[in-house]
Design a protein around this motif. Structure first.
Motif, PDB file in Angstrom:
ATOM      1  N   ASN A  28       0.796  -1.227   0.000  1.00  0.00           N
ATOM      2  CA  ASN A  28       0.000   0.000   0.000  1.00  0.00           C
ATOM      3  C   ASN A  28       0.833   1.283   0.000  1.00  0.00           C
ATOM      4  N   ASP A  29       2.148   1.163   0.066  1.00  0.00           N
ATOM      5  CA  ASP A  29       2.997   2.357   0.132  1.00  0.00           C
ATOM      6  C   ASP A  29       2.805   3.285  -1.063  1.00  0.00           C
ATOM      7  N   THR A  32       0.266   5.730  -0.033  1.00  0.00           N
ATOM      8  CA  THR A  32       0.384   6.224   1.339  1.00  0.00           C
ATOM      9  C   THR A  32       1.327   7.417   1.403  1.00  0.00           C
ATOM     10  N   ARG A  59      -6.612   4.208   5.413  1.00  0.00           N
ATOM     11  CA  ARG A  59      -5.991   3.938   6.710  1.00  0.00           C
ATOM     12  C   ARG A  59      -5.241   5.178   7.156  1.00  0.00           C
ATOM     13  N   PHE A  75       0.879   8.543   8.974  1.00  0.00           N
ATOM     14  CA  PHE A  75       0.858   7.820   7.717  1.00  0.00           C
ATOM     15  C   PHE A  75      -0.591   7.787   7.264  1.00  0.00           C
ATOM     16  N   GLU A  77      -3.087   6.509   4.188  1.00  0.00           N
ATOM     17  CA  GLU A  77      -3.234   5.737   2.953  1.00  0.00           C
ATOM     18  C   GLU A  77      -4.535   6.124   2.268  1.00  0.00           C
TER      19      GLU A  77
END
Length: 133
Positions: A28-29, A32, A59, A75, A77
């Motif tokens: 998922n980076d 994000t 998220r 962070f 996402e």
């Protein structure tokens, strides 16, 4: 069936370990953002409200210190690329009286040469990142 399961678990590539380790963040980076410089007074709700204007948040991680107060990083996402691009426009803008820095979470590797990528400590700290320990 038993042989397969044992082999996988033995290697540490089981479902649980994969999700906790590389699996979760890695996939998922791309969607994000990593935000630093946030005011310590900011809350999960306020971040969701403000960064939610960019698009749907999948998220949101707001790490807390030992006292339960935000560390000043987050962070976030997003569901799609458009939302992510909108969030990246907040880089080096004023947020709650502080300048925040927004970048792709997957860009962390670029920091290694600049000071170990210790969430700002290497860059903003005294001297080199290694010596600061």
């Amino acid at each position: 069936k038993d042989g397969k399961g044992k082999g996988k678990d033995g290697k540490g590539k089981g479902k649980d370990k994969g999700d906790k380790g590389k699996g979760k963040g890695r996939s998922n980076d791309d969607l994000t953002v990593f935000v630093r410089g946030l005011p310590w007074s900011c809350t999960d709700e306020s971040l969701r409200k403000d960064f939610g204007e960019c698009g749907e948040i999948v998220r949101l991680g707001l790490p807390l210190n030992d006292e339960g107060k935000p560390k000043g990083i987050a962070f976030i996402e997003y569901k799609d690329q458009e939302s992510l691009d909108a969030a990246l426009k907040y880089n080096e803008t004023d947020y709650g009286g502080r300048t925040i820095y927004v970048r792709l979470a997957s860009d962390k590797s670029d920091d290694k040469g600049k000071g170990k990528g210790k969430d700002g400590k290497g860059k903003d700290g005294k001297g080199k990142g290694k010596d600061g320990k």
